[in-house]
Design a protein around this motif. Sequence first.
Motif, PDB file in Angstrom:
ATOM      1  N   UNK A  41       0.758  -1.018   0.139  1.00  0.00           N
ATOM      2  CA  UNK A  41       0.120   0.111  -0.095  1.00  0.00           C
ATOM      3  C   UNK A  41       0.982   1.149   0.066  1.00  0.00           C
ATOM      4  N   UNK A  42       0.398   2.327   0.132  1.00  0.00           N
ATOM      5  CA  UNK A  42       1.060   3.717   0.009  1.00  0.00           C
ATOM      6  C   UNK A  42       1.756   3.569   1.206  1.00  0.00           C
ATOM      7  N   UNK A  43       3.129   4.080   1.088  1.00  0.00           N
ATOM      8  CA  UNK A  43       4.236   4.111   2.017  1.00  0.00           C
ATOM      9  C   UNK A  43       4.516   5.592   2.340  1.00  0.00           C
ATOM     10  N   UNK A  44       4.342   6.317   3.578  1.00  0.00           N
ATOM     11  CA  UNK A  44       4.469   7.771   3.724  1.00  0.00           C
ATOM     12  C   UNK A  44       5.130   7.964   5.221  1.00  0.00           C
ATOM     13  N   UNK A  45       5.871   9.108   5.440  1.00  0.00           N
ATOM     14  CA  UNK A  45       6.202   9.490   6.538  1.00  0.00           C
ATOM     15  C   UNK A  45       5.041   9.947   7.380  1.00  0.00           C
ATOM     16  N   UNK A  46       5.263  10.333   8.731  1.00  0.00           N
ATOM     17  CA  UNK A  46       4.277  10.768   9.544  1.00  0.00           C
ATOM     18  C   UNK A  46       3.878  12.145   9.041  1.00  0.00           C
ATOM     19  N   UNK A  47       4.823  12.963   8.773  1.00  0.00           N
ATOM     20  CA  UNK A  47       4.153  14.425   8.155  1.00  0.00           C
ATOM     21  C   UNK A  47       3.760  14.265   6.787  1.00  0.00           C
ATOM     22  N   UNK A  48       4.191  13.305   6.065  1.00  0.00           N
ATOM     23  CA  UNK A  48       3.367  13.109   4.752  1.00  0.00           C
ATOM     24  C   UNK A  48       1.840  12.828   4.644  1.00  0.00           C
ATOM     25  N   UNK A  49       1.763  11.655   5.807  1.00  0.00           N
ATOM     26  CA  UNK A  49       0.322  10.981   6.205  1.00  0.00           C
ATOM     27  C   UNK A  49      -0.429  12.202   6.813  1.00  0.00           C
ATOM     28  N   UNK A  50       0.108  13.180   7.637  1.00  0.00           N
ATOM     29  CA  UNK A  50      -0.713  14.351   8.216  1.00  0.00           C
ATOM     30  C   UNK A  50      -0.948  15.529   7.010  1.00  0.00           C
ATOM     31  N   UNK A  51      -0.369  15.356   6.050  1.00  0.00           N
ATOM     32  CA  UNK A  51      -0.502  16.522   5.111  1.00  0.00           C
ATOM     33  C   UNK A  51      -1.317  15.883   4.115  1.00  0.00           C
ATOM     34  N   UNK A  52      -1.935  14.624   3.812  1.00  0.00           N
ATOM     35  CA  UNK A  52      -2.768  14.050   3.040  1.00  0.00           C
ATOM     36  C   UNK A  52      -4.163  15.008   3.219  1.00  0.00           C
ATOM     37  N   UNK A  53      -4.573  15.588   2.132  1.00  0.00           N
ATOM     38  CA  UNK A  53      -5.770  16.593   2.121  1.00  0.00           C
ATOM     39  C   UNK A  53      -7.261  15.542   1.990  1.00  0.00           C
ATOM     40  N   UNK A  54      -8.033  15.878   3.084  1.00  0.00           N
ATOM     41  CA  UNK A  54      -9.428  15.153   2.974  1.00  0.00           C
ATOM     42  C   UNK A  54      -9.367  13.929   3.056  1.00  0.00           C
ATOM     43  N   UNK A  55      -8.430  13.040   3.730  1.00  0.00           N
ATOM     44  CA  UNK A  55      -8.547  11.469   3.183  1.00  0.00           C
ATOM     45  C   UNK A  55      -9.970  11.266   3.562  1.00  0.00           C
ATOM     46  N   UNK A  56     -10.234   9.880   2.881  1.00  0.00           N
ATOM     47  CA  UNK A  56     -11.800   9.229   2.818  1.00  0.00           C
ATOM     48  C   UNK A  56     -11.578   8.411   4.039  1.00  0.00           C
ATOM     49  N   UNK A  57     -12.757   8.249   4.788  1.00  0.00           N
ATOM     50  CA  UNK A  57     -12.910   7.171   5.898  1.00  0.00           C
ATOM     51  C   UNK A  57     -12.613   5.698   5.326  1.00  0.00           C
ATOM     52  N   UNK A  58     -11.592   5.306   6.045  1.00  0.00           N
ATOM     53  CA  UNK A  58     -11.161   3.699   5.573  1.00  0.00           C
ATOM     54  C   UNK A  58      -9.972   4.032   4.745  1.00  0.00           C
TER      55      UNK A  58
END
Length: 226
Positions: A41-58
Amino acid sequence: MKFLFFFLLLTNSFAQVGIGTTTIEPSVLLKLESSNQAFVTTRVTTSEMNAISNPLEGSFVFNVTEQIPYVYINNVWTKFESNRTPSLFLRRNSGTFTTSTTSEFQLPLNNSNIVENDPAVFSVNNTNGRVTILKDGIYLFASTLSTSNLNAGNKKFYLKLYKNNIAVGNLSATSFNFPSNDYWGGNGVIMINANANDVFDLRYFLNENGTTKTIAIVTYNITKLR
């Protein structure tokens, strides 16, 4: 021509996808089959994860900073953790340890004595007895120190836990009269609240006049309770 275009659009809208298989059950949108490959699946750092705009539930990602999956639930990124209890276990059954009539010493264990470890929760220093806790929580500390050649006489012994170089409690503290030169061991437990990046070290005291004792077994166990 318009009918053909509508048919193709409808077909694509309800298409099922199979990779590595030609058998797709009616309820399956995407099916992956392989005996020697994995789904990543998508691999991201903590800062990249928190920067995802309006993530969908799930929404699901793998956090490479913490080395753990996260799922987006109720508008919050939540750790996708297993039910197992994270633990650290160090053990040594050879060598010696130092004693004194006045001084305490760090437990003679380090990262070369690891038997079991969850590296996402514990980081063991190469300095005796020092462990960094990587996640907030309540932890149970347990330890045993034993020797094959304790001298006879009146003894005092304790196992004391330090957090960030400040004493926070004793796992064990006792005074006793030892009748003859023989095997001896002391142990204890303590429960402590810890924050991420707190550094703990375990120290002991045994009044044996500075003589060097042969290790029978030394253990150090830390378990994350919640």
